[in-house]
Write an enzyme that holds these catalytic residues in place. Sequence first.
Site, PDB file in Angstrom:
ATOM      1  N   HIS A  14       8.690 -25.030   8.428  1.00 35.75           N
ATOM      2  CA  HIS A  14       7.226 -25.007   9.011  1.00 35.75           C
ATOM      3  C   HIS A  14       5.754 -25.146   8.339  1.00 35.75           C
ATOM      4  CE1 HIS A  14       9.921 -26.566  13.318  1.00 35.75           C
ATOM      5  NE2 HIS A  14       9.943 -26.626  12.121  1.00 35.75           N
ATOM      6  N   THR A  71       2.674  -1.744   9.009  1.00 38.10           N
ATOM      7  CA  THR A  71       2.925  -3.081   9.819  1.00 38.10           C
ATOM      8  C   THR A  71       3.191  -4.531   8.858  1.00 38.10           C
ATOM      9  OG1 THR A  71       0.799  -3.919  10.399  1.00 38.10           O
ATOM     10  CG2 THR A  71       2.039  -1.665  11.474  1.00 38.10           C
ATOM     11  N   GLY A  72       2.442  -4.806   8.265  1.00 40.59           N
ATOM     12  CA  GLY A  72       2.395  -6.160   7.576  1.00 40.59           C
ATOM     13  C   GLY A  72       1.036  -7.102   7.244  1.00 40.59           C
ATOM     14  N   HIS A  74       4.839 -31.395   9.105  1.00 38.81           N
ATOM     15  CA  HIS A  74       4.382 -30.478   9.023  1.00 38.81           C
ATOM     16  C   HIS A  74       3.479 -30.798   8.148  1.00 38.81           C
ATOM     17  CE1 HIS A  74       7.564 -28.624  11.946  1.00 38.81           C
ATOM     18  NE2 HIS A  74       8.832 -29.339  11.442  1.00 38.81           N
ATOM     19  N   CYS A 108       2.821  -3.727   4.432  1.00 46.51           N
ATOM     20  CA  CYS A 108       2.068  -2.855   4.152  1.00 46.51           C
ATOM     21  C   CYS A 108       2.548  -1.164   5.054  1.00 46.51           C
ATOM     22  CB  CYS A 108       1.047  -2.581   4.784  1.00 46.51           C
ATOM     23  SG  CYS A 108       0.581  -3.591   5.780  1.00 46.51           S
ATOM     24  N   ASP A 153       0.786  -1.660   0.015  1.00 46.77           N
ATOM     25  CA  ASP A 153      -0.062  -0.296  -0.149  1.00 46.77           C
ATOM     26  C   ASP A 153       1.202   1.172  -0.039  1.00 46.77           C
ATOM     27  OD1 ASP A 153       1.223   0.725   2.338  1.00 46.77           O
ATOM     28  OD2 ASP A 153      -0.791  -0.058   3.684  1.00 46.77           O
TER      29      ASP A 153
HETATM   30  C1  RB5 Z   1      -2.312   2.210   6.588  1.00 47.75           C
HETATM   31  O1  RB5 Z   1      -2.099   3.280   7.217  1.00 47.75           O
HETATM   32  C2  RB5 Z   1      -2.442   1.815   7.705  1.00 47.75           C
HETATM   33  O2  RB5 Z   1      -3.323   1.108   7.908  1.00 47.75           O
HETATM   34  C3  RB5 Z   1      -1.616  -0.199   6.611  1.00 47.75           C
HETATM   35  O3  RB5 Z   1      -0.382   0.370   6.069  1.00 47.75           O
HETATM   36  C4  RB5 Z   1      -1.011  -1.342   7.300  1.00 47.75           C
HETATM   37  O4  RB5 Z   1      -0.378  -0.745   8.986  1.00 47.75           O
HETATM   38  C5  RB5 Z   1      -2.462  -1.387   7.667  1.00 47.75           C
HETATM   39  O5  RB5 Z   1      -2.259  -3.221   8.511  1.00 47.75           O
END
Ligand code: RB5
Length: 148
Positions: free
Chosen positions: A98, A67-68, A133, A65, A8
């Site tokens: 795994h 946080t991923g 696994h 993104c 994103d």
């Molecule tokens: C965008 O601001 C943020 O919410 C997105 O990149 C992500 O961290 C969501 O999980």
Amino acid sequence: MRIAVANDHAAVELKSKIASYLKELGHEVVNYGTDETKSCDYPVYGEKVGRAVAAGEVDCGVLICGTGVGISIAANKVRGVRAAVCSDTATARLVKQHNNANIIAFGARIVGEELAKDIVKAYLDAEFMGDRHSKRVDMIHEIEMRRQ
Ligand code: RB5
């Protein structure tokens, strides 16, 4: 390998660096966007890569993104996807060994460029260990098949 990448707005720059790194390693990269820093919705990109992986159009995927987490949750809604968020190299290796993760995800606001490259490399260098696994991964698939 043929590897899908997507992100994103929070991860445009890191995705570009990871795509270049993957090419340096000799992989083919399929970019599903976004390449714009304008605010966008991460589920769109998680789904695109999830569907490409599930359809066998690519061998695996890399999602980024902030946080991923959001983008991996979205990808995991596609049947057959096992997307794992990793912020360290040991987890990146183990999710392949795994869990046979077919998508690795991480956060551009959580890991720096060098760690992100190391995470991707640890994941790509690892192999699924099968054996006990396999049974557990099959069980995950059975849950998917029972899903309403
Ligand atoms: C965008 O601001 C943020 O919410 C997105 O990149 C992500 O961290 C969501 O999980």
